[in-house]
Design an enzyme around this catalytic site. Structure first.
Site, PDB file in Angstrom:
ATOM      1  N   SER A  67       0.801  -1.231   0.000  1.00  0.00           N
ATOM      2  CA  SER A  67       0.000   0.000   0.000  1.00  0.00           C
ATOM      3  C   SER A  67       0.831   1.276   0.000  1.00  0.00           C
ATOM      4  O   SER A  67       0.298   2.346  -0.286  1.00  0.00           O
ATOM      5  CB  SER A  67      -0.972   0.020   1.175  1.00  0.00           C
ATOM      6  OG  SER A  67      -0.288   0.222   2.391  1.00  0.00           O
ATOM      7  N   LYS A 104       0.641   4.386   6.916  1.00  0.00           N
ATOM      8  CA  LYS A 104       0.021   5.234   5.895  1.00  0.00           C
ATOM      9  C   LYS A 104       0.499   6.670   6.085  1.00  0.00           C
ATOM     10  O   LYS A 104       1.020   7.048   7.122  1.00  0.00           O
ATOM     11  CB  LYS A 104      -1.516   5.223   6.003  1.00  0.00           C
ATOM     12  CG  LYS A 104      -2.171   3.877   5.839  1.00  0.00           C
ATOM     13  CD  LYS A 104      -2.177   3.413   4.405  1.00  0.00           C
ATOM     14  CE  LYS A 104      -2.919   2.112   4.224  1.00  0.00           C
ATOM     15  NZ  LYS A 104      -2.175   0.923   4.621  1.00  0.00           N
TER      16      LYS A 104
END
Length: 146
Positions: A67, A104
């Site tokens: 990701s 993230k």
């Protein structure tokens, strides 16, 4: 190092070794055309001193997944995480979200928090009151194998 697998990340508690250092050739290594370096200086370098600013609040974690590949965080990279740093917009953070750890980019706008992946194949996550959410630490460095 002591390893703990939590969610998608494997965390490591650093073991600081006072005498651990490697040789540093302070000549500047050219990434273009080679240059002769007849008189370069040899010094000692401790990666702990270079990468760890707060020993008590620093941990390592291994990336699992894709990701964050556009931010240069690839599967199996080792993250250096400082829990003493303040979270801020655009920082890359390790977060605890609904029972799992994730890494993230933080996006903070108008009192809202978003977790933005750096891969268009993954959705942006809007953090709401319903989420069990904690910013666990800020990524300061990435160690890669080549």
């Amino acid at each position: 190092m002591i390893a703990h697998k939590l969610g998608g990340l494997t965390f490591f508690t650093p073991e600081i070794i006072e005498s651990a250092s490697a040789q540093l050739f302070n000549a500047g290594i050219s990434a273009g055309f080679p240059s002769p370096a007849d008189d370069f200086k040899e010094q000692r370098l401790s990666l702990d001193e270079e990468l760890v600013k707060n020993k008590e609040a620093t941990f390592y974690a291994r990336v699992s997944g894709q990701s964050m590949i556009d931010a240069g965080l690839d599967d199996n990279d080792l993250l250096v995480i400082d829990r003493s740093l303040e979270p801020a917009n655009n920082k890359i953070a390790v977060c605890f979200l609904d029972g799992e750890f994730t890494v993230k980019r933080l996006r903070v706008s108008n009192n809202e928090v978003w977790l933005q992946p750096e891969n268009p194949d993954y959705p942006i996550i809007n953090i709401t009151e319903e989420n069990n959410f904690l910013i666990w630490g800020i990524v300061t460095n990435v160690i890669k194998k080549v």
